[in-house]
Write a protein that holds these residues in place. Sequence first.
Motif, mmCIF file in Angstrom:
data_model
loop_
_atom_site.group_PDB
_atom_site.id
_atom_site.type_symbol
_atom_site.label_atom_id
_atom_site.label_comp_id
_atom_site.label_asym_id
_atom_site.label_seq_id
_atom_site.Cartn_x
_atom_site.Cartn_y
_atom_site.Cartn_z
ATOM 1 N N ASP A 72 0.286 9.607 -27.488
ATOM 2 C CA ASP A 72 1.611 9.889 -28.043
ATOM 3 C C ASP A 72 2.574 8.734 -27.812
ATOM 4 N N VAL A 73 2.333 7.953 -26.773
ATOM 5 C CA VAL A 73 3.211 6.822 -26.466
ATOM 6 C C VAL A 73 2.809 5.581 -27.247
ATOM 7 N N VAL A 74 1.506 5.366 -27.424
ATOM 8 C CA VAL A 74 1.013 4.127 -28.030
ATOM 9 C C VAL A 74 0.992 4.200 -29.561
ATOM 10 N N ALA A 75 0.630 5.349 -30.111
ATOM 11 C CA ALA A 75 0.427 5.451 -31.557
ATOM 12 C C ALA A 75 1.669 5.115 -32.388
ATOM 13 N N PRO A 76 2.853 5.680 -32.101
ATOM 14 C CA PRO A 76 4.008 5.371 -32.950
ATOM 15 C C PRO A 76 4.363 3.885 -33.004
ATOM 16 N N PRO A 77 4.454 3.168 -31.863
ATOM 17 C CA PRO A 77 4.738 1.730 -31.973
ATOM 18 C C PRO A 77 3.649 0.962 -32.716
ATOM 19 N N ALA A 78 2.388 1.382 -32.554
ATOM 20 C CA ALA A 78 1.299 0.700 -33.260
ATOM 21 C C ALA A 78 1.429 0.892 -34.769
ATOM 22 N N VAL A 79 1.713 2.122 -35.184
ATOM 23 C CA VAL A 79 1.908 2.383 -36.613
ATOM 24 C C VAL A 79 3.120 1.613 -37.128
ATOM 25 N N ALA A 80 4.205 1.606 -36.359
ATOM 26 C CA ALA A 80 5.427 0.917 -36.781
ATOM 27 C C ALA A 80 5.188 -0.578 -36.951
#
Length: 207
Positions: A72-80
Motif C-alpha cells: 500500500d505504501v510502495v504501489a501508489p508512488p510507483a504508479v505515479a
Amino acid sequence: MAASQTPAQGSEEPSGAENGLHDDEPVAQEDGDGPALAEPGQRLLARIVDTLIVGLPVIIVVKEFVSGHDFDVVAPPAVAGCMLLYEAVQLAVWGRTLGKRFAGIQVVSAPPALSGREDAATGVGEAEAGPSASGLPQAPYGRPSAPRAVLRAAVYAVPIALRPVHILGLLAGLFWVANAGFIYEGTRRQALHDRLAGTLVVKRRTP
C-alpha cells in the motif's frame, strides 16, 4: 490542349492535403473558431485506458516484490512515477497518449489569450515564442512543449503518489474531484492541469 476541369465540370473534390488539411490535425469547430474541444466522456475514456495500461503492469510487478502494508505504501508512488513518465513523454512527442489515441483526442497548446499564461523562460506568450528544443515551432494548437507536458502530467500524477499519506491522500481525492469539475467551468473545458500548463484537449480527425 484540353482545358483543365473545374468542380462544376465534374472534377473530383480536392483532397484534404491539397486544402492544407491532414488527417492527424485537430477537428475544426463548425464556426471555424479554433479546434473542436474534446467531450468529457472522451477524456474520461482516455484516462481509464491510460490508467489500465500503466497501472496494471506496475501493480503486478510491485506485488511480486512487496506485500501487505508495504504494498500500500510502495504501489501508489510507483504508479505515479510511471504515469508521469508515460504521459509527459508522449504528450511532448506526439501530443497524445495511447488512451487519447483510442478516444480520438489530443492535447495542444492553447493560445496565450486562452491560456492566460506567459512562457516562464521568455516572458512571452507561446504564440510569440521561438522554436522548441526539438526545433519545431510551438504555435497555438500545436503539441505542448516538453516543460508544459511535464507540468501537465505532474499535476495529475503527484496526488497519486501522496495516497499513502492519510491526510494528503484525502486532499488528493478532493483535488481530483475539483480538477474534473474545472472542465465544466468556462467554455474551454480546461481541467486544472490544462489551465496550469496552458493546454487544451481537442478532437482529432483520426484516432
